[in-house]
Design a protein around this motif. Structure first.
Motif, PDB file in Angstrom:
ATOM      1  N   LEU A 212       0.827  -1.210   0.000  1.00  7.75           N
ATOM      2  CA  LEU A 212       0.000   0.000   0.000  1.00  7.75           C
ATOM      3  C   LEU A 212       0.859   1.258   0.000  1.00  7.75           C
ATOM      4  CD1 LEU A 212      -2.724  -1.162   2.540  1.00  7.75           C
ATOM      5  CD2 LEU A 212      -3.118  -0.615   0.128  1.00  7.75           C
ATOM      6  N   VAL A 213       1.894   1.263   0.826  1.00  8.88           N
ATOM      7  CA  VAL A 213       2.755   2.446   0.911  1.00  8.88           C
ATOM      8  C   VAL A 213       3.478   2.683  -0.411  1.00  8.88           C
ATOM      9  CG1 VAL A 213       4.857   3.364   1.974  1.00  8.88           C
ATOM     10  CG2 VAL A 213       3.051   2.401   3.413  1.00  8.88           C
ATOM     11  N   VAL A 214       4.052   1.627  -0.976  1.00  8.95           N
ATOM     12  CA  VAL A 214       4.801   1.785  -2.226  1.00  8.95           C
ATOM     13  C   VAL A 214       3.877   2.253  -3.346  1.00  8.95           C
ATOM     14  CG1 VAL A 214       6.139   0.572  -3.985  1.00  8.95           C
ATOM     15  CG2 VAL A 214       6.575   0.127  -1.571  1.00  8.95           C
ATOM     16  N   ARG A 215       2.676   1.691  -3.400  1.00  4.96           N
ATOM     17  CA  ARG A 215       1.739   2.096  -4.447  1.00  4.96           C
ATOM     18  C   ARG A 215       1.217   3.517  -4.239  1.00  4.96           C
ATOM     19  NH1 ARG A 215       1.549  -0.285  -9.159  1.00  4.96           N
ATOM     20  NH2 ARG A 215      -0.647   0.301  -9.380  1.00  4.96           N
ATOM     21  N   LEU A 216       1.020   3.898  -2.990  1.00  2.00           N
ATOM     22  CA  LEU A 216       0.394   5.191  -2.722  1.00  2.00           C
ATOM     23  C   LEU A 216       1.376   6.358  -2.742  1.00  2.00           C
ATOM     24  CD1 LEU A 216      -2.102   4.198   0.129  1.00  2.00           C
ATOM     25  CD2 LEU A 216      -2.666   4.823  -2.227  1.00  2.00           C
ATOM     26  N   VAL A 217       2.609   6.130  -2.289  1.00  2.00           N
ATOM     27  CA  VAL A 217       3.547   7.261  -2.215  1.00  2.00           C
ATOM     28  C   VAL A 217       4.822   7.047  -3.017  1.00  2.00           C
ATOM     29  CG1 VAL A 217       2.687   7.786   0.106  1.00  2.00           C
ATOM     30  CG2 VAL A 217       4.829   6.534  -0.141  1.00  2.00           C
ATOM     31  N   GLY A 218       5.040   5.843  -3.532  1.00  5.90           N
ATOM     32  CA  GLY A 218       6.253   5.581  -4.290  1.00  5.90           C
ATOM     33  C   GLY A 218       6.230   6.235  -5.664  1.00  5.90           C
ATOM     34  N   ALA A 219       7.395   6.276  -6.276  1.00  2.00           N
ATOM     35  CA  ALA A 219       7.512   6.887  -7.607  1.00  2.00           C
ATOM     36  C   ALA A 219       6.757   6.048  -8.628  1.00  2.00           C
ATOM     37  CB  ALA A 219       8.983   6.996  -7.996  1.00  2.00           C
ATOM     38  N   GLU A 221       5.167   6.299 -12.908  1.00  3.54           N
ATOM     39  CA  GLU A 221       5.156   7.062 -14.152  1.00  3.54           C
ATOM     40  C   GLU A 221       3.922   7.958 -14.193  1.00  3.54           C
ATOM     41  OE1 GLU A 221       5.293   6.293 -18.997  1.00  3.54           O
ATOM     42  OE2 GLU A 221       5.504   4.616 -17.586  1.00  3.54           O
ATOM     43  N   GLY A 222       4.144   9.222 -14.468  1.00  5.58           N
ATOM     44  CA  GLY A 222       3.049  10.171 -14.551  1.00  5.58           C
ATOM     45  C   GLY A 222       2.671  10.811 -13.235  1.00  5.58           C
ATOM     46  N   ARG A 223       3.284  10.352 -12.130  1.00  9.36           N
ATOM     47  CA  ARG A 223       2.981  10.941 -10.828  1.00  9.36           C
ATOM     48  C   ARG A 223       4.019  12.009 -10.506  1.00  9.36           C
ATOM     49  NH1 ARG A 223       2.536   6.955  -5.889  1.00  9.36           N
ATOM     50  NH2 ARG A 223       0.377   6.790  -6.631  1.00  9.36           N
TER      51      ARG A 223
END
Length: 375
Positions: A212-219, A221-223
């Motif tokens: 959840l953390v990696v998906r929500l705050v990790g780098a 593409e396009g973020r």
């Protein structure tokens, strides 16, 4: 709210050698050299020091490298603890007495919160272990090569092997006591440790939270760069949602509650734990092989190079302290009346943890240039 020292809690407290009556609702402080076990101050120092070390490391990753994952994972671990632990300590307050009941009780450590139910070292344990596992997996390059899902599955495996060395030792040294009257949750067990705890708390929680953390705050593409407020809100969301994953994974074995169906639960939980091991070993082996074709060392901070090895070494030393009583135990109960853990499973976890530490160090070590062979 009901009585914080209900009969079940009082029985466990008495078993651990203290009374839960008249406990301070906020915080208690004690002499670290006058605790129930001489091992307890060493455990506190290892875990609390590790959490502080992890926080410093996470802050540096955020400030120096611009990566918010570590700091988000650290605080998500604390949020997760704040969500999951109070209902475990006071099930009646949350309407869970019939469905969950009192599962366990901690002994008295140097700093204790919430009517002496929550030791400070437990608050520190979650962020310390989540950072330990995440950094080992990151050092092995699994996140970079395979993405968030595979990386988080590897984290679940790493947490399993490190956590269970601790989990199988605690009851013998009176760090906590499982409630023998709560067979609904605490059975089936591997030696003294409920298999539900081995799967859900030692693996699923950390793996789900990391994903959840990696998906929500990790780098991604396009973020773009997330603001501090965005990171904070997503961190809280990750910690709050993590118990949902535990509920989902517990459903297959939970469908077979009842003493006459313990063997079915044991089979399901054993199979799920086996999946954690198989996937984890596969991902680590793949990372080891990838090192041969990609000799460039992965950047590895001091935390990743030192704390996992220190954590493992201290816990193995504490196991050495416990071994004489373990071997002298009668039917899994020591002369002090405490239950022993599974030595074979701890040996398996220790071997895997040692391999992980070595693999991570190997992945982050520079290779010397090859010496030309004279023709």
């Amino acid at each position: 709210m009901g009585n914080p020292c209900d009969p079940a809690a009082e029985r466990l407290a008495d078993q651990l050698g203290f009374s839960c009556r008249d406990a301070n609702p906020v915080m208690d402080l004690r002499n670290p050299f006058d605790l129930a076990s001489g091992t307890m101050p060493f455990l506190e120092l290892l875990v609390i020091g590790g959490a502080v070390f992890a926080l410093v490391h996470a802050w540096r990753r955020r400030r120096r490298d611009g990566d918010p994952v570590n700091i988000a994972l650290w605080f998500a671990s604390v949020v997760y603890l704040a969500v999951i632990e109070p209902p475990l300590y006071f099930p009646a307050w949350f309407g869970l007495e019939e469905h969950v009941g009192l599962i366990f009780s901690h002994n008295l450590f140097t700093v204790q919160f919430m009517y002496d139910r929550l030791p400070l070292y437990i608050v520190a344990f979650y962020p310390a272990l989540s950072q330990l596992a995440y950094e080992l997996v990151r050092a092995l390059g699994i996140f970079a090569r395979r993405g968030p899902l595979a990386g988080s599955l590897a984290v679940a495996f790493v947490c399993q092997v490190f956590y269970e060395i601790f989990d199988q030792l605690g009851p013998q040294l009176r760090w906590w006591a499982w409630n023998p009257g709560n067979e609904k949750i605490n059975e089936p067990a591997l030696a003294s440790v409920p298999m539900n705890s081995m799967l859900l708390f030692a693996s699923v929680s950390f793996g789900a939270m990391t994903y959840l953390v990696v998906r929500l705050v990790g780098a991604r593409e396009g973020r773009g760069t997330l603001t501090g407020r965005q990171i904070s809100l997503r961190t809280i969301a990750a910690g709050v949602v993590t118990p949902l994953a535990m509920t989902i994974v517990s459903a297959p074995s939970g469908a077979f509650r009842g003493e006459d169906q313990l063997w079915i639960q044991r089979t399901i939980l054993g199979a799920e734990l086996a999946v954690v091991w198989i996937i984890g070993l596969y991902l680590v082996a793949e990372a080891w092989r990838a090192r041969r074709t990609d000799p460039v060392p992965v950047a590895s901070p001091l935390f990743a190079r030192t704390y996992p090895a220190l954590f493992l070494a201290v816990l193995l030393a504490l196991w050495l302290v416990a071994l004489p009583d373990w071997f002298a135990a009668d039917d899994g109960i020591t002369e002090q009346g405490t239950p022993t853990g599974s030595l074979w499973y701890v040996a398996l976890c220790a071997a895997a943890a040692t391999g992980l530490v070595v693999a991570a160090l190997r992945a982050t070590a520079s290779r010397p240039a090859a010496t030309p062979v004279p023709s």
